[in-house]
Motif scaffolding. Structure first.
Motif, short mmCIF file in Angstrom:
data_model
loop_
_atom_site.label_atom_id
_atom_site.label_comp_id
_atom_site.label_asym_id
_atom_site.label_seq_id
_atom_site.Cartn_x
_atom_site.Cartn_y
_atom_site.Cartn_z
N TYR A 87 0.83 -1.20 0.00
CA TYR A 87 0.00 0.00 0.00
C TYR A 87 0.87 1.26 0.00
N PHE A 88 1.82 1.34 0.91
CA PHE A 88 2.63 2.55 1.01
C PHE A 88 3.53 2.73 -0.21
N ASP A 89 3.97 1.63 -0.78
CA ASP A 89 4.77 1.72 -2.00
C ASP A 89 3.95 2.36 -3.12
N GLU A 90 2.69 1.95 -3.22
CA GLU A 90 1.83 2.50 -4.27
C GLU A 90 1.36 3.92 -3.94
N TYR A 91 0.95 4.14 -2.68
CA TYR A 91 0.38 5.44 -2.32
C TYR A 91 1.41 6.57 -2.43
N TYR A 92 2.63 6.30 -1.97
CA TYR A 92 3.67 7.32 -1.99
C TYR A 92 4.58 7.21 -3.22
N ARG A 93 4.27 6.27 -4.11
CA ARG A 93 5.07 6.08 -5.33
C ARG A 93 6.56 5.96 -4.99
N LEU A 94 6.85 5.02 -4.11
CA LEU A 94 8.22 4.85 -3.64
C LEU A 94 9.10 4.16 -4.68
N GLY A 95 8.50 3.35 -5.54
CA GLY A 95 9.27 2.67 -6.57
C GLY A 95 10.14 1.54 -6.05
N LEU A 96 9.70 0.86 -5.03
CA LEU A 96 10.48 -0.24 -4.47
C LEU A 96 10.46 -1.45 -5.40
N THR A 97 11.58 -2.15 -5.44
CA THR A 97 11.62 -3.40 -6.19
C THR A 97 10.96 -4.50 -5.37
N ARG A 98 10.74 -5.64 -6.02
CA ARG A 98 10.14 -6.77 -5.30
C ARG A 98 10.99 -7.17 -4.10
N GLN A 99 12.32 -7.21 -4.28
CA GLN A 99 13.19 -7.59 -3.16
C GLN A 99 13.13 -6.55 -2.06
N GLU A 100 13.09 -5.27 -2.43
CA GLU A 100 13.04 -4.23 -1.40
C GLU A 100 11.74 -4.31 -0.60
N ARG A 101 10.63 -4.60 -1.29
CA ARG A 101 9.38 -4.77 -0.55
C ARG A 101 9.47 -5.96 0.39
N GLY A 102 10.10 -7.05 -0.06
CA GLY A 102 10.28 -8.21 0.80
C GLY A 102 11.18 -7.91 1.98
N ASP A 103 12.24 -7.14 1.75
CA ASP A 103 13.15 -6.79 2.85
C ASP A 103 12.46 -5.89 3.87
N LEU A 104 11.68 -4.92 3.37
CA LEU A 104 10.97 -4.03 4.30
C LEU A 104 9.94 -4.82 5.10
N THR A 105 9.27 -5.78 4.46
CA THR A 105 8.34 -6.64 5.19
C THR A 105 9.06 -7.45 6.26
N ALA A 106 10.23 -8.00 5.92
CA ALA A 106 11.02 -8.76 6.89
C ALA A 106 11.41 -7.88 8.08
N TYR A 107 11.73 -6.62 7.81
CA TYR A 107 12.07 -5.69 8.90
C TYR A 107 10.87 -5.48 9.83
N LEU A 108 9.70 -5.23 9.25
CA LEU A 108 8.51 -5.02 10.07
C LEU A 108 8.18 -6.26 10.90
#
Length: 651
Positions: free
Chosen positions: A519-540
């Motif tokens: 959601y935040f990647d799309e709402y704020y147009r962060l442009g995260l890659t699939r791996q970056e989204r996975g890493d951020l999820t792992a952090y949370l």
């Protein structure tokens, strides 16, 4: 309502009640629900009954979820169509006519919308009347079909069984509002069952069918239904919608109907229980020695601090916030959007505080609540005391709380601690034991993004202050009332413990942490890659982790009874402080909870012991009402003696 027995003022004599229960057990095959146990399985209902009960519940709410009402009405129509196609068509047309004033009719016959309140009132009454008449007609049809084949035992039994299941749509209302009529229906049903005869055993003891008796009794039941729920049936004026048998000569207009939740509701506490950490207990303090904390523990687990209907339903703070955490399975149709959410500003729990908007909120985790001010999803309460009072009085219709009781709830909640997290340093940063993915995610979490005006996730979820900034922000998850409105700001939630508190966001609309990142990647147009989204999820997930999130041990009863001992440790202090109203809540709460948990015993042989313990407190309650404090002391002493004598058996 005062008193250990919630429905003691229901205007039914004990002898009459016993007769009615006996009849209902025989002809309906069911009984009224017993005192709630720890886990209550859902009722098994005919699809029409399930739809009708839920529809009735929804129609009594403000706002009414008309789409859900139509879904349930469609269930009734689908069942009616093969039995009486003409009636099904008429029902659909009448539903459209009833909803036309709201602009919700599906055809072209919608008239201009009426004034909203008048349109809603007219529509809900007309839909309820239509549904009630339709269900009654279905019962009559099944009885007519049974009468037509009364000499064919198997076929007639099937129709009779179907009719019996359908009558469950009205049974609770009939039981209380027309017990004499209910008893007569029970007698007719018994007579119909007997009139179908019996094949005996190995052709011995066979009983022949008696079609004339069956037809006579079926006609008696049909006449009652048509008299009370036929073409002339009208919704009650000035009352909540219920299938009241106004035309019955034995109808009791002043009978109190019990509040019931609709099919699909689940207010069970989860099992295994979440592990609760009280700061003072973790430091070695016995909770029995901390009066306010022990009293707050009791109040948190008591429905008697609330008003109706929460009190009669046995809903407590602990129902939604089990052991101070969340109840991810909590759900009430019409009040919940997702599992683990509830609209506490609806008309059901407290009509005077109803805001007229369906706005269910995700049930929040209360761990570490002393660090998370301000309170409320939109941060509208600066103090925890003010927030707790609002929950008691305005959300759940409770009386103005005794100051000691309110202080005790606050004192208890202030002891709620976060689960220890072995991956976090004291400043909220990850230590080397965290996974490589989580550590990469930490860098992303602290990185700034131009589309967020060079802010980072950590700008709001500040690691060094429990991942909070104590501010409110609009992150696009609330649709404002009008364009450019400022009513979408929400309090920043902590990230500690979130691995165990799904779903996410204020409304529970995101089922996983992965979907939150998306959601935040799309709402704020962060442009995260699939791996970056996975890493951020792992952090949370790592930040939100904790040691032993659930209690160990197989017994449900033993830890509950130990907690009730803590509750009762406040008795002597309450007496010394001359707090009879709080003593009343204490005795009622423990008696109710003991009865609820006796069904969870591993060895049912000890159920009478727990009932005796509860009865001791009932006696104490009666003595308290009579002002006989010596007898109250004796009752509490008896409870304690019984518990200590049988402690090892009550598992």
């Amino acid at each position: 309502m005062k008193g250990p027995l919630r429905n003691r003022n229901l205007n039914i004599t004990l002898g009459g009640l016993t007769a009615v229960i006996a009849a209902s057990l025989l002809y309906l095959g069911t009984s009224l629900p017993p005192t709630r146990a720890h886990i209550v399985p859902p009722e098994e209902l005919h699809p029409v009954v399930e739809a009708y009960r839920r529809m009735t519940f929804l129609l009594n709410l403000n706002p009414v979820l008309w789409e859900k009402v139509r879904e349930d009405f469609d269930t009734l129509v689908r069942y009616t169509r093969p039995l009486d196609g003409g009636a099904a068509v008429r029902a659909e047309k009448e539903l459209d006519a009833a909803l036309s004033g709201l602009g919700l009719a599906q055809g072209n016959n919608a008239r201009p919308p009426m004034e909203p309140a008048l349109a809603r009132e007219e529509a809900r009454r007309r839909v309820f009347e239509l549904a009630t008449r339709s269900v009654a007609r279905l019962i009559v049809i099944q009885l007519e079909r049974a009468s037509a084949v009364a000499r064919e035992r198997h076929a007639a039994s099937q129709h009779l069984s179907e009719a019996r299941q359908l009558l469950a749509a009205f049974e609770k209302t009939l039981f209380y509002s027309d017990p004499e009529g209910f008893r007569r229906l029970g007698q007719s049903w018994l007579a119909m069952s007997g009139a179908l005869g019996s094949g005996g055993i190995l052709q011995v003891g066979a009983v022949l069918e008696d079609p004339s008796t069956f037809a006579r009794e079926a006609e008696s039941v049909s006449a009652y239904l048509e008299q009370n729920y036929g073409a002339t049936f009208r919704a009650p004026q000035g009352h909540r919608l219920a299938p009241l048998p106004h035309s019955s000569p034995t109808f009791r207009p002043n009978a109190m109907l019990p509040q019931v939740l609709p099919p699909g509701a689940n207010i069970n506490k989860q099992n295994p229980r979440p592990r609760q950490i009280l700061n003072m207990a973790a430091r070695g303090v016995d909770e029995r020695e901390t009066f306010l904390v022990a009293l707050g523990d009791m109040a948190f687990d008591s429905s008697f601090v609330f008003g109706e209907p929460a009190q009669s339903l046995g809903i407590t703070c602990n129902t939604c916030h089990n052991k101070g955490v969340t109840n991810p399975k909590f759900f009430i149709p019409g009040l919940s959007q997702h599992l683990g959410s509830v609209d506490v500003s609806n008309s059901f729990f407290d009509a005077h505080a109803n805001n007229g908007v369906f706005d269910p909120l995700d049930i929040p985790d209360l761990r570490g609540i002393r660090f998370t001010a301000p309170y409320g999803r939109n941060g509208r309460f600066a103090s925890l005391r003010e927030f707790v009072r609002n929950v008691l009085v305005n959300e759940f219709s409770g009386p103005e709380p005794d100051p000691d009781l309110l202080d005790s709830l606050v004192a208890y909640m202030l002891e709620f601690d976060y689960l220890p997290n072995p991956y976090l340093n004291s400043d909220g940063s990850l230590n080397p034991t965290a996974s490589e993915a989580a550590q990469r995610g930490e860098e992303i979490f602290h990185g700034t993004f131009p589309s967020m005006k060079n802010r980072s996730c950590a700008s709001c979820h500040v690691p060094g202050t429990f991942f909070l900034d104590r501010q409110r922000h609009d992150v696009g998850t609330v649709r404002p009332a009008e364009a450019y409105g400022k009513d979408g700001a929400l309090d920043t939630p902590t990230l500690l413990g979130i691995r165990f508190t799904a779903p996410y966001f204020h409304d529970g609309s995101r089922p996983t942490l992965e979907s939150v990142v998306d959601y935040f990647d799309e709402y704020y147009r962060l442009g995260l890659t699939r791996q970056e989204r996975g890493d951020l999820t792992a952090y949370l997930e790592t930040v939100g982790d904790g040691v032993q999130p659930f209690e160990e041990g197989e017994s449900i009863v033993a830890p509950e009874l130990e907690e009730f001992e803590i509750f009762l440790s406040t008795y002597e202090t309450l007496v010394a402080r001359r707090k009879p109203e709080v003593v009343r809540v204490l005795l009622q709460t423990v008696a109710f909870e003991v009865r609820a948990h006796k069904w969870d015993l591993k060895d049912p042989a000890f159920e009478p012991v727990m009932e005796e313990m509860a009865q001791a407190l009932d006696v104490g309650y009666a003595a308290l009402e009579a002002g006989e404090m010596a007898r109250v002391d004796e009752a509490v002493a008896k409870y304690r003696t019984l518990y200590r004598r049988h402690k090892e058996d009550l598992q």
